[in-house]
Design a protein around this motif. Structure first.
Motif, PDB file in Angstrom:
ATOM      1  N   THR A  75       0.832  -1.206   0.000  1.00 54.62           N
ATOM      2  CA  THR A  75       0.000   0.000   0.000  1.00 54.62           C
ATOM      3  C   THR A  75       0.867   1.257   0.000  1.00 54.62           C
ATOM      4  OG1 THR A  75      -1.754  -1.160   1.190  1.00 54.62           O
ATOM      5  CG2 THR A  75      -1.769   1.250   1.269  1.00 54.62           C
ATOM      6  N   LEU A  76       1.880   1.268   0.840  1.00 56.80           N
ATOM      7  CA  LEU A  76       2.767   2.432   0.902  1.00 56.80           C
ATOM      8  C   LEU A  76       3.514   2.630  -0.415  1.00 56.80           C
ATOM      9  CD1 LEU A  76       4.233   2.034   4.501  1.00 56.80           C
ATOM     10  CD2 LEU A  76       2.429   3.581   3.732  1.00 56.80           C
ATOM     11  N   LEU A  77       3.901   1.531  -1.061  1.00 61.30           N
ATOM     12  CA  LEU A  77       4.588   1.656  -2.346  1.00 61.30           C
ATOM     13  C   LEU A  77       3.648   2.225  -3.406  1.00 61.30           C
ATOM     14  CD1 LEU A  77       7.157   1.175  -3.968  1.00 61.30           C
ATOM     15  CD2 LEU A  77       6.284  -1.092  -4.552  1.00 61.30           C
ATOM     16  N   CYS A  80       3.479   5.930  -2.837  1.00 56.24           N
ATOM     17  CA  CYS A  80       4.711   6.623  -3.226  1.00 56.24           C
ATOM     18  C   CYS A  80       4.876   6.676  -4.741  1.00 56.24           C
ATOM     19  CB  CYS A  80       5.917   5.919  -2.599  1.00 56.24           C
ATOM     20  SG  CYS A  80       6.040   6.100  -0.802  1.00 56.24           S
ATOM     21  N   VAL A  81       4.663   5.543  -5.403  1.00 60.79           N
ATOM     22  CA  VAL A  81       4.847   5.487  -6.848  1.00 60.79           C
ATOM     23  C   VAL A  81       3.793   6.330  -7.561  1.00 60.79           C
ATOM     24  CG1 VAL A  81       4.760   3.963  -8.865  1.00 60.79           C
ATOM     25  CG2 VAL A  81       6.024   3.276  -6.827  1.00 60.79           C
ATOM     26  N   GLY A  82       2.544   6.245  -7.107  1.00 62.20           N
ATOM     27  CA  GLY A  82       1.498   7.056  -7.717  1.00 62.20           C
ATOM     28  C   GLY A  82       1.785   8.539  -7.584  1.00 62.20           C
ATOM     29  N   GLY A 261      12.444   7.731 -12.485  1.00 67.60           N
ATOM     30  CA  GLY A 261      13.425   6.648 -12.415  1.00 67.60           C
ATOM     31  C   GLY A 261      13.297   5.821 -11.154  1.00 67.60           C
ATOM     32  N   ALA A 262      13.146   6.485 -10.008  1.00 65.64           N
ATOM     33  CA  ALA A 262      13.019   5.753  -8.748  1.00 65.64           C
ATOM     34  C   ALA A 262      11.744   4.927  -8.716  1.00 65.64           C
ATOM     35  CB  ALA A 262      13.051   6.737  -7.580  1.00 65.64           C
ATOM     36  N   ALA A 263      10.640   5.503  -9.205  1.00 70.13           N
ATOM     37  CA  ALA A 263       9.373   4.768  -9.225  1.00 70.13           C
ATOM     38  C   ALA A 263       9.454   3.562 -10.146  1.00 70.13           C
ATOM     39  CB  ALA A 263       8.239   5.701  -9.658  1.00 70.13           C
ATOM     40  N   VAL A 298      -1.007  13.848  -4.570  1.00 64.29           N
ATOM     41  CA  VAL A 298      -2.058  13.220  -3.761  1.00 64.29           C
ATOM     42  C   VAL A 298      -3.007  12.402  -4.640  1.00 64.29           C
ATOM     43  CG1 VAL A 298      -3.993  13.653  -2.201  1.00 64.29           C
ATOM     44  CG2 VAL A 298      -1.912  15.024  -2.020  1.00 64.29           C
ATOM     45  N   THR A 299      -3.449  12.988  -5.746  1.00 68.10           N
ATOM     46  CA  THR A 299      -4.389  12.263  -6.611  1.00 68.10           C
ATOM     47  C   THR A 299      -3.711  11.099  -7.324  1.00 68.10           C
ATOM     48  OG1 THR A 299      -3.967  13.938  -8.323  1.00 68.10           O
ATOM     49  CG2 THR A 299      -5.931  14.211  -6.979  1.00 68.10           C
ATOM     50  N   GLY A 300      -2.432  11.236  -7.657  1.00 64.43           N
ATOM     51  CA  GLY A 300      -1.707  10.113  -8.244  1.00 64.43           C
ATOM     52  C   GLY A 300      -1.605   8.953  -7.280  1.00 64.43           C
ATOM     53  N   ALA A 301      -1.338   9.271  -6.009  1.00 62.93           N
ATOM     54  CA  ALA A 301      -1.295   8.222  -4.988  1.00 62.93           C
ATOM     55  C   ALA A 301      -2.648   7.536  -4.866  1.00 62.93           C
ATOM     56  CB  ALA A 301      -0.885   8.831  -3.649  1.00 62.93           C
TER      57      ALA A 301
END
Length: 346
Positions: A75-77, A80-82, A261-263, A298-301
């Motif tokens: 869930t946390l990933l 973060c990625v979103g 890149g990190a995502a 926020v919306t991406g997450a």
């Protein structure tokens, strides 16, 4: 329409009630919290809310609570990625003034993927830390290459040329990925699963590893928000307002590349999210990047977390990776943008 009238119109669109923006931000944050709780409850085995509280409190002892504890890193990933892809897409659209810009469409995700695959095949990469550095390097090189190709010609980097350059580059890099992976049966399964894009099967160590990169990329991007507002008025007017156009573009692009890149390193190349989120956010809070970038995070997450939940529901007891669902959502949206904008710049 003259350049001055266009700039005045753009400046007017940047202004929107702070109260409205604040309310939308609070609503989005509340929705993300609800989705995070739902993400830890829903899976091949649904659990109760009391098990969620116990797991988040660090006292997971029963089977259900242990299941929740395994879903927490996932869930946390997703959050973060979103958030990273939402901000990255908004920055890329602002830097290029291209409504079609997106880490996937511009080939940046594919460049990061190729770099990671090369690292796995020829340098023996096996840790997420190594993936991150290779992915960021691959994303940076691809971003520079696509922008350079799209800038050739008399009109410079038009939206159409950038989109075509990105699509062609992504296709070419995908071929290189296949050329590297197919002869290597020892890495083909790993590479294939990773390239689909997903947030399942991660540990908290992987999440914590990318957090410094995401924080750094986010703050660089947000710090460049006022500069992106100036770029929206056009390079000449931005320079007239005292903005260093080249430096603003370079710093903003660097922040976006680090985020992308990190995502990509930990979740694979998840496409279209960076395209959909900024457009949806502009409809709600306007064009001011000082608000647009945090709201896109926020919306991406929220969107990626919701897509992950949906993937567990529609294919239960199996799962659909979020990369498949974001493509299903994003592809029609991409077509709609092309039809609406008629391939014009912002």
């Amino acid at each position: 329409m003259t350049a001055t009238s266009t700039a005045v119109s753009t400046a007017a669109r940047l202004r929107r009630s702070t109260r409205v923006r604040f309310l939308w931000m609070l609503t989005a944050l509340a929705l993300v919290v609800v989705l995070m709780i739902a993400s830890t409850m829903i899976g091949s085995r649904n659990v109760g809310l009391e098990d969620v509280w116990a797991a988040y409190g660090g006292s997971a002892t029963g089977f259900d609570q242990a299941a929740v504890a395994k879903r927490i890193p996932r869930t946390l990933l997703a959050v973060c990625v979103g958030a990273a892809l939402g901000v990255s897409g908004a920055v890329m659209q602002g830097v290029t003034r291209n409504p079609l810009a997106d880490p996937g469409i511009l080939g940046v995700n594919t460049g990061a993927s190729l770099a990671v695959v090369i690292g796995i095949a020829f340098f023996g990469l096996s840790s997420a830390e190594g993936y991150i550095w290779f992915a960021i390097a691959g994303a940076a090189v691809t971003a520079v290459f696509v922008y350079a190709i799209g800038s050739l010609g008399r009109q410079g980097a038009t939206p159409l040329k950038l989109a075509l350059a990105g699509a062609a580059t992504a296709a070419a890099l995908s071929s290189f990925i296949s050329a590297v992976v197919l002869p290597r049966g020892d890495i083909s399964d790993l590479a294939r699963d990773w390239q689909i894009g997903g947030v399942g099967g991660v540990t908290m160590d992987s999440v914590l590893l990318i957090v410094p990169f995401l924080i750094g990329g986010f703050f660089v991007s947000v710090w460049c928000g006022p500069g992106l507002n100036a770029l929206a008025l056009g390079d000449e007017l931005a320079a007239g307002l005292g903005q260093h156009v080249g430096l603003t573009r370079a710093l903003s692009a660097a922040g976006a590349v680090v985020l992308c890149g990190a995502a990509t390193a930990v979740a694979g190349p998840i496409g279209f999210l960076g395209l959909v989120i900024p457009h949806a956010c502009r409809l709600l809070i306007g064009l001011d990047h000082r608000w647009l970038l945090p709201f896109s995070a926020v919306t991406g997450a929220g969107l990626l977390t919701a897509s992950d939940i949906l993937g567990r529901i529609v294919a239960r007891p199996a799962e659909l990776d979020v990369g498949i669902l974001t493509a299903l959502i994003g592809a029609p949206f991409f077509i709609a943008i092309v039809r609406r904008q008629k391939v014009r710049s912002l």
